[in-house]
Design an enzyme around this catalytic site. Structure first.
Site, mmCIF file in Angstrom:
data_model
loop_
_atom_site.group_PDB
_atom_site.id
_atom_site.type_symbol
_atom_site.label_atom_id
_atom_site.label_comp_id
_atom_site.label_asym_id
_atom_site.label_seq_id
_atom_site.Cartn_x
_atom_site.Cartn_y
_atom_site.Cartn_z
ATOM 1 N N HIS A 149 -5.370 -4.782 -0.990
ATOM 2 C CA HIS A 149 -5.254 -3.762 -2.046
ATOM 3 C C HIS A 149 -5.275 -4.399 -3.431
ATOM 4 O O HIS A 149 -4.672 -3.870 -4.373
ATOM 5 C CB HIS A 149 -3.989 -2.922 -1.834
ATOM 6 C CG HIS A 149 -4.060 -2.117 -0.582
ATOM 7 N ND1 HIS A 149 -4.736 -0.924 -0.491
ATOM 8 C CD2 HIS A 149 -3.581 -2.370 0.663
ATOM 9 C CE1 HIS A 149 -4.655 -0.460 0.749
ATOM 10 N NE2 HIS A 149 -3.962 -1.322 1.466
ATOM 11 N N SER A 167 0.792 -1.227 0.000
ATOM 12 C CA SER A 167 0.000 0.000 0.000
ATOM 13 C C SER A 167 0.826 1.280 0.000
ATOM 14 O O SER A 167 0.323 2.332 -0.339
ATOM 15 C CB SER A 167 -0.949 0.003 1.185
ATOM 16 O OG SER A 167 -0.217 -0.008 2.392
ATOM 17 N N LYS A 213 -12.459 -1.969 1.934
ATOM 18 C CA LYS A 213 -11.831 -1.122 0.909
ATOM 19 C C LYS A 213 -12.694 -1.204 -0.367
ATOM 20 O O LYS A 213 -13.734 -0.563 -0.417
ATOM 21 C CB LYS A 213 -10.384 -1.535 0.687
ATOM 22 C CG LYS A 213 -9.522 -1.377 1.972
ATOM 23 C CD LYS A 213 -8.058 -1.542 1.718
ATOM 24 C CE LYS A 213 -7.246 -1.781 2.987
ATOM 25 N NZ LYS A 213 -7.299 -0.731 3.988
HETATM 26 N N1 PLP Z 1 -3.821 -5.581 5.386
HETATM 27 C C1 PLP Z 1 -3.511 -4.542 4.592
HETATM 28 C C2 PLP Z 1 -2.480 -4.749 3.530
HETATM 29 C C3 PLP Z 1 -4.118 -3.293 4.766
HETATM 30 O O1 PLP Z 1 -3.798 -2.253 4.003
HETATM 31 C C4 PLP Z 1 -5.092 -3.148 5.800
HETATM 32 C C5 PLP Z 1 -5.740 -1.853 6.057
HETATM 33 O O2 PLP Z 1 -5.192 -0.812 6.035
HETATM 34 C C6 PLP Z 1 -5.386 -4.257 6.596
HETATM 35 C C7 PLP Z 1 -4.741 -5.457 6.370
HETATM 36 C C8 PLP Z 1 -6.409 -4.173 7.677
HETATM 37 O O3 PLP Z 1 -7.691 -4.234 7.083
HETATM 38 P P1 PLP Z 1 -8.978 -3.889 7.945
HETATM 39 O O4 PLP Z 1 -9.199 -2.416 7.801
HETATM 40 O O5 PLP Z 1 -10.064 -4.721 7.353
HETATM 41 O O6 PLP Z 1 -8.660 -4.277 9.334
#
Ligand code: PLP
Length: 421
Positions: free
Chosen positions: A236, A208, A267
C-alpha cells in the site's frame, strides 16, 4: 486369485458399501460445512461479492444493471488498471509471448520479459536485485522460511497483513509480536532478541485497515542500535508514496536502511497480479534456489508481466501520476473532516471513515450504494470490536467532482443515520 477376492467382495456388497460409506462421509461433511457457514451468517461477518460488469476504474458498471457507480474501494491508487497503454502492452505481450508458460521458472518458464521486469523493479526501488512471484502473498510465504532458521529471530507488528503472519508461521525463527507501531515495545523485544544470530523486524509499510504508516525512521534507528534488519511489505505504498512514488521508505527517507521490500503488482502497479521481493543480490539468489512458492508455482503469464512493466515505465518517466493522487487524498480528508467525520490515518489514500458501530457501517455503506457510491463497511473480526468503519480509497483518476460527490453523499447518509449531528 484376485478374481476370487473381487467376487467375494461383490457378493458381500463390498464395492457398494464403500460407496455408501463415502456417501455418508460426504453427507457428514456437508452438514459440518453448512453449520459453519450458518455460524458466519449468524455472526454477521458474511462477505458477499458484488459483481462488476466493466473494467476496474473510478466509474464501474455493476452486474444486474447498476451503471455509472462511483468506485471508492479499489486499490487502483494510480488508475493504471485500465490505462490504455497498460492494456495495449498486455495485448502485445499476449500476441508475442502467448497466454502462459505451462511451467515454473527454473524448468522452462523464464522469458526475456520476466528478466526485464525484475531488472525494472530493481531500478525502481534502487536495490540490487528482484525476484517475481505469482502474488505478494507468495512473496511473503517464501521469504521468512528461506532467510531465517531456529538460530534467528523475527519481530513483527501485531497488525501486519495476514500473509506476513502466515509467512512467519512457516519459519522456525523465534517469534516476537510487538504492539502496533509501538517503538518502545519493539526496543524491549529487540533487547530480548540479542541472544539470536540475526534479528529481522517485519512490518507493513502502510497498514491497509487504518491508512497509517509504519514509523520507519525510528525503526531503522533501532535496527541500527540493535544490529537488526528491516523488512517492509509495501503493497500500500509502492507506486505512490514518496516524491517519486518509490514507497514508504522513500517517503520517510530510509531507502538505504530498509534491507528488503516485498510488494505487489496487483494494486498501484497496473493491478493485474503478481508480487516480488527486492533487496541484496545473495538473498534474491537464495530465494531462487529455496523459496517454495517460487520453485513450485507457475510463472507469471506474459500479459500480466507486460502490465506491470508498462506501469513501471510510466512511473519512471514522470512523478506526475503519483503526485496527482496526493492532492485528491488531501481534498477528501479535509472535506470529510470539515463535515464532522473522523478519518483515521494521515496523508494516505486509504481513508477509513470511523463509525464505531458495525450495523451503522453496514447500513451507511448500503445507503451510499443507493446514491451511486461504492464503498465497503468493515467490522469485527476484520477490525477490532467497536472500531467499525467504512474504508474509502482514493485514486489518481478520481476527479475533484467525484470526490465532492462522495463527501456530499457521506454527509447526507451520515445525518440520516445519526453519525453526524
Ligand atoms: N500484503 C498486503 C499488505 C496486502 O494488502 C496484500 C493484499 O491485500 C498482500 C500482501 C497480498 O498481495 P497479493 O494480492 O499480491 O497477493
Amino acid at each position: 486369485m484376485w478374481r476370487g477376492v473381487a467376487r467375494r467382495v461383490l457378493r458381500r456388497g463390498g464395492a457398494g458399501s464403500h460407496r455408501a460409506a463415502s456417501g455418508a462421509a460426504v453427507a457428514q461433511l456437508r452438514r459440518r460445512l453448512e453449520s459453519e457457514l450458518e455460524d458466519i451468517r449468524g455472526a454477521g461477518t458474511w462477505k458477499s461479492e458484488r459483481v462488476i460488469a466493466s473494467r476496474q476504474g473510478p466509474h464501474v458498471q455493476l452486474a444486474g444493471g447498476g451503471g455509472g457507480i462511483l468506485n471508492f474501494c479499489a486499490n487502483n491508487y494510480l488508475g493504471l488498471s485500465s490505462h490504455p497503454e497498460v492494456i495495449r502492452a498486455a495485448v502485445e505481450a499476449l500476441e508475442k509471448f502467448g497466454a502462459g508458460l505451462s511451467s515454473v521458472r527454473f524448468i522452462c518458464g523464464t522469458q526475456s520479459i520476466h528478466k526485464d521486469l525484475e531488472e525494472k523493479i530493481t531500478r525502481f526501488h534502487h536495490r540490487e536485485d528482484a525476484i517475481l512471484y505469482a502474488s505478494c502473498f507468495d512473496a511473503n510465504a517464501g521469504i521468512f522460511e528461506t532467510l531465517l532458521t531456529a538460530e534467528d529471530a523475527v519481530l513483527s507488528d501485531e497488525l501486519n497483513h495476514a500473509s506476513i503472519v502466515d509467512g512467519i508461521r512457516l519459519c522456525k525463527a523465534n517469534k516476537y509480536r510487538y504492539k502496533h507501531v509501538d517503538m518502545q515495545d519493539l526496543e524491549a523485544k529487540l533487547q530480548d532478541a540479542q541472544r539470536y544470530r540475526l534479528r529481522l523486524v517485519a512490518t507493513d509499510g502502510a497498514f491497509s485497515m487504518d491508512g497509517d504508516i509504519a514509523p520507519l525512521r525510528e525503526m531503522c534507528q533501532l535496527a541500527q542500535k540493535y544490529d537488526a534488519l528491516v523488512f517492509i511489505d509495501d503493497c500500500h505504498g509502492t507506486g505512490f508514496l514518496g516524491p517519486n512514488g518509490r514507497g514508504t521508505d522513500e517517503l520517510l527517507g530510509v531507502m538505504d536502511k530498509v534491507t528488503i521490500v516485498n510488494s505487489t503488482l496487483g494494486k498501484a502497479l497496473g493491478g493485474a497480479a503478481g508480487g516480488y521481493t527486492t533487496g541484496p543480490k545473495p538473498l534474491i539468489d537464495l530465494l531462487r534456489q529455496r523459496s517454495r512458492p517460487y520453485l513450485f508455482s507457475n510463472s507469471l503469464p506474459p500479459p500480466v508481466v507486460a502490465c506491470a512493466s508498462k506501469a513501471l515505465d510510466l512511473l519512471m518517466e514522470s512523478n506526475a501520476i503519483a503526485q496527482s493522487m496526493t492532492a485528491k487524498t488531501q481534498r477528501f480528508r479535509s472535506k470529510m473532516t470539515a463535515a464532522g467525520f473522523t478519518i483515521s490515518g494521515k496523508d494516505h489514500p486509504i481513508c477509513p471513515v470511523m463509525l464505531g458501530d458495525a450495523r451503522l457501517a453496514a447500513v451507511m455503506a448500503e445507503d451510499m450504494l443507493k446514491r451511486g457510491i461504492y464503498v465497503i463497511g468493515f467490522s469485527y473480526p476484520v477490525v477490532p470490536k467497536g472500531k467499525a468503519r467504512i474504508r474509502v480509497q482514493i485514486s489518481a483518476v478520481h476527479s475533484n467532482e467525484d470526490i465532492d460527490r462522495c463527501v456530499e453523499a457521506f454527509t447526507e447518509v451520515g445525518r440520516k443515520h445519526g453519525a453526524l449531528p
